[in-house]
Design an enzyme around this catalytic site. Structure first.
Site, PDB file in Angstrom:
ATOM      1  N   ARG A   1      75.287  -9.595  18.386  1.00 16.42           N
ATOM      2  CA  ARG A   1      76.309 -10.513  18.899  1.00 16.42           C
ATOM      3  C   ARG A   1      76.481 -10.503  20.409  1.00 16.42           C
ATOM      4  O   ARG A   1      77.115 -11.395  20.958  1.00 16.42           O
ATOM      5  CB  ARG A   1      77.654 -10.215  18.219  1.00 16.42           C
ATOM      6  CG  ARG A   1      77.698 -10.722  16.784  1.00 16.42           C
ATOM      7  CD  ARG A   1      78.907 -10.179  16.031  1.00 16.42           C
ATOM      8  NE  ARG A   1      78.738  -8.748  15.785  1.00 16.42           N
ATOM      9  CZ  ARG A   1      79.552  -8.026  15.028  1.00 16.42           C
ATOM     10  NH1 ARG A   1      80.613  -8.585  14.479  1.00 16.42           N
ATOM     11  NH2 ARG A   1      79.326  -6.741  14.844  1.00 16.42           N
TER      12      ARG A   1
ATOM     13  N   ARG B   1      73.819 -17.771  14.730  1.00 16.10           N
ATOM     14  CA  ARG B   1      74.734 -17.345  13.664  1.00 16.10           C
ATOM     15  C   ARG B   1      75.682 -18.487  13.281  1.00 16.10           C
ATOM     16  O   ARG B   1      75.947 -18.734  12.106  1.00 16.10           O
ATOM     17  CB  ARG B   1      75.545 -16.144  14.137  1.00 16.10           C
ATOM     18  CG  ARG B   1      76.350 -15.440  13.071  1.00 16.10           C
ATOM     19  CD  ARG B   1      77.108 -14.301  13.738  1.00 16.10           C
ATOM     20  NE  ARG B   1      77.706 -13.372  12.822  1.00 16.10           N
ATOM     21  CZ  ARG B   1      78.881 -13.549  12.245  1.00 16.10           C
ATOM     22  NH1 ARG B   1      79.548 -14.674  12.442  1.00 16.10           N
ATOM     23  NH2 ARG B   1      79.378 -12.626  11.442  1.00 16.10           N
TER      24      ARG B   1
ATOM     25  N   ASP C   1      69.393  -5.572   7.374  1.00 18.48           N
ATOM     26  CA  ASP C   1      70.479  -4.606   7.254  1.00 18.48           C
ATOM     27  C   ASP C   1      70.064  -3.509   6.301  1.00 18.48           C
ATOM     28  O   ASP C   1      69.201  -3.714   5.452  1.00 18.48           O
ATOM     29  CB  ASP C   1      71.760  -5.285   6.759  1.00 18.48           C
ATOM     30  CG  ASP C   1      72.978  -4.463   7.148  1.00 18.48           C
ATOM     31  OD1 ASP C   1      73.407  -4.564   8.306  1.00 18.48           O
ATOM     32  OD2 ASP C   1      73.469  -3.689   6.303  1.00 18.48           O
TER      33      ASP C   1
ATOM     34  N   TYR D   1      78.193   3.904   1.371  1.00 20.76           N
ATOM     35  CA  TYR D   1      78.680   2.527   1.198  1.00 20.76           C
ATOM     36  C   TYR D   1      78.804   2.157  -0.274  1.00 20.76           C
ATOM     37  O   TYR D   1      79.717   1.431  -0.677  1.00 20.76           O
ATOM     38  CB  TYR D   1      77.751   1.542   1.921  1.00 20.76           C
ATOM     39  CG  TYR D   1      77.898   1.586   3.429  1.00 20.76           C
ATOM     40  CD1 TYR D   1      78.940   0.933   4.059  1.00 20.76           C
ATOM     41  CD2 TYR D   1      77.006   2.309   4.209  1.00 20.76           C
ATOM     42  CE1 TYR D   1      79.094   0.980   5.435  1.00 20.76           C
ATOM     43  CE2 TYR D   1      77.145   2.367   5.593  1.00 20.76           C
ATOM     44  CZ  TYR D   1      78.194   1.703   6.198  1.00 20.76           C
ATOM     45  OH  TYR D   1      78.347   1.767   7.551  1.00 20.76           O
TER      46      TYR D   1
END
Ligand code: CP3
Length: 357
Positions: free
Chosen positions: A32, A41, A78, A155
């Site tokens: 970003r 994006r 990711d 996670y």
């Protein structure tokens, strides 16, 4: 797809060969902080839409390379693609980071997990790797990656990010067999995933153990290190000059450098809490070292950045018998969205100038 890239500094350092200057790439180099990333994006709609579209993943992977003379590309993707493909369903809430719709919190749900099929369920990742290799046209090497078994488990059990890791630590204490079962299936998946990325064209592989450092030494040696070692030993990656090097990056891994250097990995990535001189002494040339500038240094002026780059290069050399060989320059963790691209240019130029042999 085994053609050597024209810029082979990263591969040479990971083989412990000499180079004309220290190679540099940055964790989260596509992200970003780049206006062109934010534009893409916007067009794609979301991070996941970008990551799951190989053409967009390829475009975004190449964005930082068009701006800065980096020595490697890293696949835009990711670490949470594996649990997503296992059926946990990844989604993102703005400002809250990644989440799973179906976290795994007991032995019964863990027993149902299976290694996803790499060329169907994770085909979008392999297609991105193939496309990026084609577009790179052997200019710089492409780095593929995965999360570590422990970091993925964090996670998967927490259901997202966590401050205290209460759920997974509770499982470690009350049902260690279930947690080992989860780590074991994750390890099988990581080995298959990295192997498939290599077959698709990835020339370097990195494992991110982002959360290993939240464990006590006793728990790290039970729940993270053995699985990292299993990956380093079992991942098929060729021989000699054809070998695809593996880098184990770990946040907070400084206490375990001797053990990591004996894991069988070609490189170890470290954060900024350890002096590279100390890391180099303790690993005795068994592995290449990657790191370890505090990412926050990028908030400083170009002059401050240059001073800290020089210091990082010199620290490594001090611990490595004055030689700069065996060092891959990087940050000690990923970049942040509010960093200035001009400062990244200053960092990359400083590494080039200050490390020229
Ligand atoms: O380094 C690179 O440029 C390659 C791309 C990459 C991303 N994630 C892109 C991404 C890599 C290597 C990762 C790995 C990753 N993902 C890790 C391990 C590395 C680390 O930082 O410790 C972890 C823990 C994740 C999980 C994850 N994915 C988090 C915590 C986030 C940030 C959420 C947020 O809102 O800040 C993501 C999303 C993500 N992955 C972004 C990027 C560029 C931000 C996406 C966006 O909102 O546009």
């Amino acid at each position: 797809m085994s053609n050597a890239p024209k810029n082979d500094r990263l591969l040479r350092v990971l083989r412990r060969e000499s180079v004309d200057r220290t190679p540099v790439w940055l964790m989260r180099q596509a992200g970003r902080y780049l206006p062109e990333y934010r534009a893409t994006r916007q067009r794609a709609g979301s991070f996941l839409a970008m990551a799951k579209n190989p053409y967009i993943a390829c475009e975004v992977t190449l964005q930082p390379l068009a701006r800065f003379p980096l020595d490697a590309a890293i696949l835009f993707s990711d670490i949470l693609t594996i649990p997503d493909a296992m059926g946990l369903e990844l989604y993102f809430v703005d400002g809250e980071g990644p989440k799973f719709r179906h976290p795994v919190r007991d032995a019964a749900s863990i027993a149902k997990l299976a290694v996803p099929d790499m060329e169907t369920e994770l085909r979008y990742v392999m297609d991105a790797v193939r496309l990026i290799r084609r577009e790179l046209n052997d200019s710089v090497p492409l780095i593929g990656f995965s999360g570590s078994p422990w970091t993925l488990a964090c996670y998967m059990v927490e259901g997202g990010g966590s401050k205290d890791f209460a759920r997974i630590k509770t499982m470690a204490l009350n049902d260690p067999a279930a947690l080992h079962q989860l780590l074991s299936v994750n390890t099988d998946a990581v080995i298959a995933y990295l192997g498939a990325q290599r077959a698709a064209g990835a020339q370097v592989l990195q494992v991110f153990d982002t959360w290993g450092g939240v464990l006590s030494p006793e728990m790290y040696r039970e729940f993270s290190l053995p699985y990292l070692t299993r990956i380093a030993r079992e991942l098929e990656r060729g021989d000699d000059a054809q070998r695809t090097p593996l880098i184990l990056f770990g946040k907070g891994n400084a206490p375990y450098l001797e053990e990591l250097a004996d894991s069988g990995a070609e490189g170890i990535g470290v954060d900024w809490l350890v002096e590279l001189s100390e890391a180099a002494r303790r690993t005795q040339g068994k592995v290449a070292l990657q790191g370890n500038l505090d990412p926050a240094i990028l908030y400083g002026s170009p002059e401050a950045i240059r001073r800290h780059v020089q210091r990082t290069l010199d620290s490594y050399a001090t611990g490595n018998g004055t030689s700069r060989e065996g060092h891959v320059f990087n940050l000690g963790h990923g970049m942040s969205p509010d960093m200035d691209p001009e400062h990244v240019a200053a960092l990359v130029n400083a590494v080039h100038e200050c490390s020229a042999r």
